[in-house]
Design a protein around this motif. Structure first.
Motif, short mmCIF file in Angstrom:
data_model
loop_
_atom_site.label_atom_id
_atom_site.label_comp_id
_atom_site.label_asym_id
_atom_site.label_seq_id
_atom_site.Cartn_x
_atom_site.Cartn_y
_atom_site.Cartn_z
N GLN A 1 0.77 -1.28 0.09
CA GLN A 1 -0.08 0.10 -0.03
C GLN A 1 1.02 1.30 0.14
O GLN A 1 1.80 1.35 0.70
CB GLN A 1 -0.92 0.10 1.25
CG GLN A 1 -1.59 -1.08 1.45
CD GLN A 1 -2.74 -1.46 0.10
OE1 GLN A 1 -3.28 -0.24 -0.35
NE2 GLN A 1 -2.75 -2.73 -0.51
N CYS A 2 0.41 2.24 -0.92
CA CYS A 2 1.39 3.43 -0.97
C CYS A 2 0.57 4.93 -0.88
O CYS A 2 -0.75 4.49 -1.06
CB CYS A 2 1.82 3.20 -2.32
SG CYS A 2 3.14 2.07 -2.63
N CYS A 3 1.26 5.74 -0.48
CA CYS A 3 0.36 7.08 -0.67
C CYS A 3 1.29 8.11 -1.73
O CYS A 3 2.15 7.72 -2.16
CB CYS A 3 0.45 7.63 0.77
SG CYS A 3 1.88 7.94 1.41
N GLN A 4 0.49 9.10 -1.90
CA GLN A 4 0.85 10.01 -3.01
C GLN A 4 1.55 11.00 -2.22
O GLN A 4 1.39 11.49 -1.09
CB GLN A 4 0.05 10.62 -3.90
CG GLN A 4 -0.75 9.68 -4.79
CD GLN A 4 0.31 8.96 -5.86
OE1 GLN A 4 1.10 9.53 -6.34
NE2 GLN A 4 0.08 7.57 -5.77
N SER A 5 2.85 11.70 -2.86
CA SER A 5 3.50 12.75 -2.19
C SER A 5 2.61 14.03 -1.81
O SER A 5 2.94 14.97 -1.05
CB SER A 5 4.74 13.05 -2.97
OG SER A 5 4.43 13.46 -3.99
#
Length: 116
Positions: A40-44
């Motif tokens: 799972q990732c997030c955007q900057s």
């Protein structure tokens, strides 16, 4: 783990404990065999509260940060947030969500017939 510019996995202390140590895999075991693949990732550009909500929902303490182009530009951790969150409400909420037992591996979800 990154292949080219794409994240294909992440190795955490939990991966080592659950997937390697628990079944006595040796130190020569490739990382790719024990890493988490669905990262799972997030955007900057996301707001911190949204990233914290995602960390709580996904039960993760660290989350890779991607640029608008999808390249990994960093790693967000609960420790990073403690350093900037003066009132600790956001970190407390995320930590509570992360630590709330869930799923088939949760001891809280099991019932013990020998206890009334």
């Amino acid at each position: 783990m990154v292949e080219g510019k794409r994240i294909v996995g992440m190795l955490t202390d939990r991966d080592i404990a659950v997937r390697a140590a628990a079944v006595a895999l040796g130190s020569d075991t490739p990382v790719s065999e024990i890493m988490t693949r669905d990262v799972q990732c997030c955007q900057s550009v996301e707001e911190l509260d949204h990233a914290l909500d995602e960390m709580g929902e996904q039960k993760v303490r660290r989350m890779p940060v991607l640029s608008k182009e999808g390249e990994m530009v960093g790693m967000l951790s609960l420790a990073d947030i403690v350093c900037i969150d003066d009132d600790f409400r956001s970190i407390g909420r995320a930590l509570r969500d992360i630590c709330t037992p869930h799923g088939v591996h949760s001891q809280a979800a099991r019932t013990r017939p020998d206890i009334d």
